[in-house]
Scaffold this active site. Structure first.
Site, mmCIF file in Angstrom:
data_model
loop_
_atom_site.group_PDB
_atom_site.id
_atom_site.type_symbol
_atom_site.label_atom_id
_atom_site.label_comp_id
_atom_site.label_asym_id
_atom_site.label_seq_id
_atom_site.Cartn_x
_atom_site.Cartn_y
_atom_site.Cartn_z
ATOM 1 N N THR A 13 0.823 -1.220 0.000
ATOM 2 C CA THR A 13 0.000 0.000 0.000
ATOM 3 C C THR A 13 0.854 1.265 0.000
ATOM 4 O O THR A 13 0.663 2.153 -0.822
ATOM 5 C CB THR A 13 -0.894 0.020 1.264
ATOM 6 O OG1 THR A 13 -1.429 -1.281 1.455
ATOM 7 C CG2 THR A 13 -2.027 0.985 1.123
ATOM 8 N N VAL A 14 1.802 1.343 0.940
ATOM 9 C CA VAL A 14 2.616 2.551 1.056
ATOM 10 C C VAL A 14 3.602 2.647 -0.106
ATOM 11 O O VAL A 14 3.777 3.713 -0.701
ATOM 12 C CB VAL A 14 3.348 2.613 2.412
ATOM 13 C CG1 VAL A 14 4.226 3.856 2.491
ATOM 14 C CG2 VAL A 14 2.339 2.606 3.550
ATOM 15 N N GLU A 25 10.352 9.554 9.325
ATOM 16 C CA GLU A 25 9.167 10.382 9.569
ATOM 17 C C GLU A 25 7.882 9.568 9.471
ATOM 18 O O GLU A 25 6.932 9.774 10.232
ATOM 19 C CB GLU A 25 9.135 11.533 8.553
ATOM 20 C CG GLU A 25 8.055 12.553 8.788
ATOM 21 C CD GLU A 25 8.205 13.272 10.116
ATOM 22 O OE1 GLU A 25 7.408 12.974 11.031
ATOM 23 O OE2 GLU A 25 9.101 14.127 10.248
ATOM 24 N N ILE A 66 1.652 12.976 9.214
ATOM 25 C CA ILE A 66 1.859 14.147 10.079
ATOM 26 C C ILE A 66 3.349 14.344 10.336
ATOM 27 O O ILE A 66 4.015 13.421 10.789
ATOM 28 C CB ILE A 66 1.171 13.964 11.453
ATOM 29 C CG1 ILE A 66 -0.290 13.553 11.289
ATOM 30 C CG2 ILE A 66 1.284 15.221 12.291
ATOM 31 C CD1 ILE A 66 -0.957 13.140 12.595
ATOM 32 N N LYS A 87 5.213 3.594 18.503
ATOM 33 C CA LYS A 87 5.332 4.985 18.050
ATOM 34 C C LYS A 87 5.739 5.901 19.194
ATOM 35 O O LYS A 87 6.563 6.802 19.026
ATOM 36 C CB LYS A 87 4.011 5.436 17.427
ATOM 37 C CG LYS A 87 3.689 4.680 16.126
ATOM 38 C CD LYS A 87 2.252 4.900 15.704
ATOM 39 C CE LYS A 87 1.940 4.129 14.424
ATOM 40 N NZ LYS A 87 0.495 4.148 14.121
#
Length: 319
Positions: free
Chosen positions: A13-14, A129, A136, A205
């Protein structure tokens, strides 16, 4: 301009989002930065993934060695995930003299120390990131924009699956099971949602953000982690009557006893910006001793937002 050749490992997907973004925006990026991005090689054990987004046949391979052996490739983008073969790829990239961009939160939360030190030993850099909060910008603001501050606390809604479920339960009185089934149908939750609903993904995260914000090694295994599976719609309704909204928060705060790091469902006052963060959106409140309260808000997952963060990292590394 300067040409930057990219080797992409993992075209799910990414990965597909990254290819599409570069196809669409390469000229705009070059106009703004002088850097021309070129995806020279895409490696995936399933080549149909890369074909789907129009990667030329001669650029597709099934063996990652094709990227490591190619001297002209400057940056390796690792989008495989996990801490097994992905870790191997990242370390091999450094050894081959290449910088790395990754969205791999599990790898950095669990093996960050080893990954960073091997990057340093090879004189390369790693950018991540996309590992926290999807599209974000969080890592760069913590590393640069807020560097003059002593960060006192971070409160984050860092998992879209949990936030979607809690929003449905809190606003519409659905049961946990109903809300989870809906999240799965809508594509916000995996078939096996354990990592999300257990709080594990949020913990990964939070560990990455806290290690940046507090310049401190964080052992993700030692975090207090509680998920949302045992929450009752009635508890949420009772909280709402008292003016609170239930959110799964990752919390990192300085206390007199040292750093406090934890993940658990929390009641947030209705007028706090985190309370109004609904559905699959993410939001992170960061408090600094000079800047005060800053808020980062946006889509925490998905092909396009995450690709946005990955490509920003590619540019950052390439300049």
């Amino acid at each position: 301009g300067k040409l930057l050749k990219i080797g992409l490992i993992g075209c799910g997907t990414v990965g597909q989002g990254v290819v599409r973004l570069i196809q669409a925006e390469a000229e705009e990026i070059e106009r703004k930065t002088g850097l021309r991005l070129d995806i020279a090689r895409v490696v995936d054990k399933d080549p149909t993934q890369a074909r789907k987004v129009g990667v030329p046949e001669e650029c597709i391979a099934e063996d990652a060695a094709r990227i490591f052996e190619d001297k002209s490739i400057g940056v390796v983008v690792e989008l495989v995930g996990g801490t097994g073969i992905a870790k191997d790829f990242v370390l091999r990239a450094f050894q081959a003299g290449k910088d790395v961009v990754t969205a791999n939160k599990a790898l950095l939360a669990k093996c960050g120390k080893e990954v960073y030190s091997s990057a340093r030993a090879a004189g390369r850099c790693i950018a991540f990131e996309a590992s926290c909060g999807g599209g974000i910008p969080l890592i760069l603001p913590l590393r640069r924009g807020l560097i003059a501050n002593r960060i006192t606390a971070i409160y984050g809604i860092l998992n879209g699956t949990c936030n979607y479920i809690l929003t449905e339960m809190g606003q519409k009185g659905k049961s946990y099971a109903e809300a989870l089934a809906e999240a799965q149908q809508a594509g916000f939750a995996e078939v096996d949602p354990t990592l999300d609903v257990s709080g594990g993904d949020t913990a990964h995260k939070l560990a990455i953000l806290a290690s940046m914000a507090f310049a401190h090694d964080v052992d993700v295994e030692k975090l207090h982690v509680e998920g949302i599976a045992n929450l009752d719609a009635q508890d949420l309704a009772a909280g709402r009557e008292l003016g609170y909204v239930c959110k799964l928060l990752g919390i990192a705060a300085r206390t007199d006893a040292g750093l406090s790091l934890r993940v658990h469902p929390s009641f947030v006052p209705r007028d706090h910006p985190l309370a109004t963060t609904a559905g699959s959106f993410n939001a992170v409140s960061v408090y600094g001793n000079w800047v005060g309260h800053t808020l980062f808000y946006g889509r925490g997952a998905g092909s396009k937002p995450t690709a946005s963060a990955v490509v920003a990292d590619i540019v950052e590394v390439g300049l």
